[in-house]
Design a protein around this motif. Structure first.
Motif, short mmCIF file in Angstrom:
data_model
loop_
_atom_site.label_atom_id
_atom_site.label_comp_id
_atom_site.label_asym_id
_atom_site.label_seq_id
_atom_site.Cartn_x
_atom_site.Cartn_y
_atom_site.Cartn_z
N SER A 21 8.32 40.10 50.40
CA SER A 21 7.50 40.29 51.59
C SER A 21 6.03 40.22 51.22
N CYS A 22 5.23 39.76 52.15
CA CYS A 22 3.78 39.70 51.96
C CYS A 22 3.15 40.18 53.26
N ALA A 23 2.49 41.33 53.20
CA ALA A 23 1.89 41.91 54.39
C ALA A 23 0.37 41.84 54.30
N THR A 77 3.20 39.60 58.62
CA THR A 77 4.02 39.61 57.41
C THR A 77 4.75 38.29 57.24
N MET A 78 4.82 37.85 55.98
CA MET A 78 5.55 36.65 55.61
C MET A 78 6.65 37.04 54.65
N TYR A 79 7.74 36.30 54.69
CA TYR A 79 8.90 36.61 53.85
C TYR A 79 9.33 35.38 53.07
N LEU A 80 10.03 35.64 51.96
CA LEU A 80 10.68 34.57 51.21
C LEU A 80 12.07 35.08 50.83
N TRP A 111 -5.35 35.80 48.16
CA TRP A 111 -4.17 35.89 47.31
C TRP A 111 -3.71 37.35 47.19
N GLY A 112 -2.40 37.53 47.10
CA GLY A 112 -1.87 38.83 46.78
C GLY A 112 -1.93 39.08 45.29
#
Length: 121
Positions: A21-23, A77-80, A111-112
């Motif tokens: 997850s990327c929030a 939020t993005m998911y992979l 960037w995370g």
């Protein structure tokens, strides 16, 4: 300041699955294209998958049919979703946002911090 925070990495056996997850922190955000990248030791960072604000996706050939990228715009939020993982998928995975608007401010190429994915028996 808008930030991207990844989560969901870890150790998994070959053939297993993980979901990253990327929030994006902050309120009232408008985000355009986002993507997942990875960097293995001694190798250059490479694009794994990307998704536009409209939901169009593209994938690296090495992950097609195994990984699925998605996003929830309401949650920023993005998911992979990563299935059928292989040892060669071992890397640090980073999320990226091309442009994020918050009010009148534009944040570019964010960037995370990265999350480690290790595929090993």
């Amino acid at each position: 300041q808008v930030q991207l925070v990844e989560s969901g990495g870890g150790l998994v056996q070959p053939g297993g699955s993980l979901r990253l997850s990327c929030a994006a922190s902050g309120r009232h955000l408008s985000i355009n294209a986002m993507g997942w990248y990875r960097q293995a030791p001694g190798k250059q960072r490479e694009l794994v998958a990307a998704i536009t604000s409209g939901g169009s996706t593209n994938y690296a050939d090495s992950v097609k049919g195994r990984f699925t990228i998605s996003r929830d715009s309401a949650k920023n939020t993005m998911y992979l979703q990563m299935n059928s993982l292989k040892p060669e998928d071992t890397a640090v995975y980073y999320c990226n946002a091309d442009r994020i608007w918050q009010g009148g401010r534009l944040f570019s190429n964010l960037w995370g911090q990265g999350t480690q994915v290790t595929v090993s028996s």
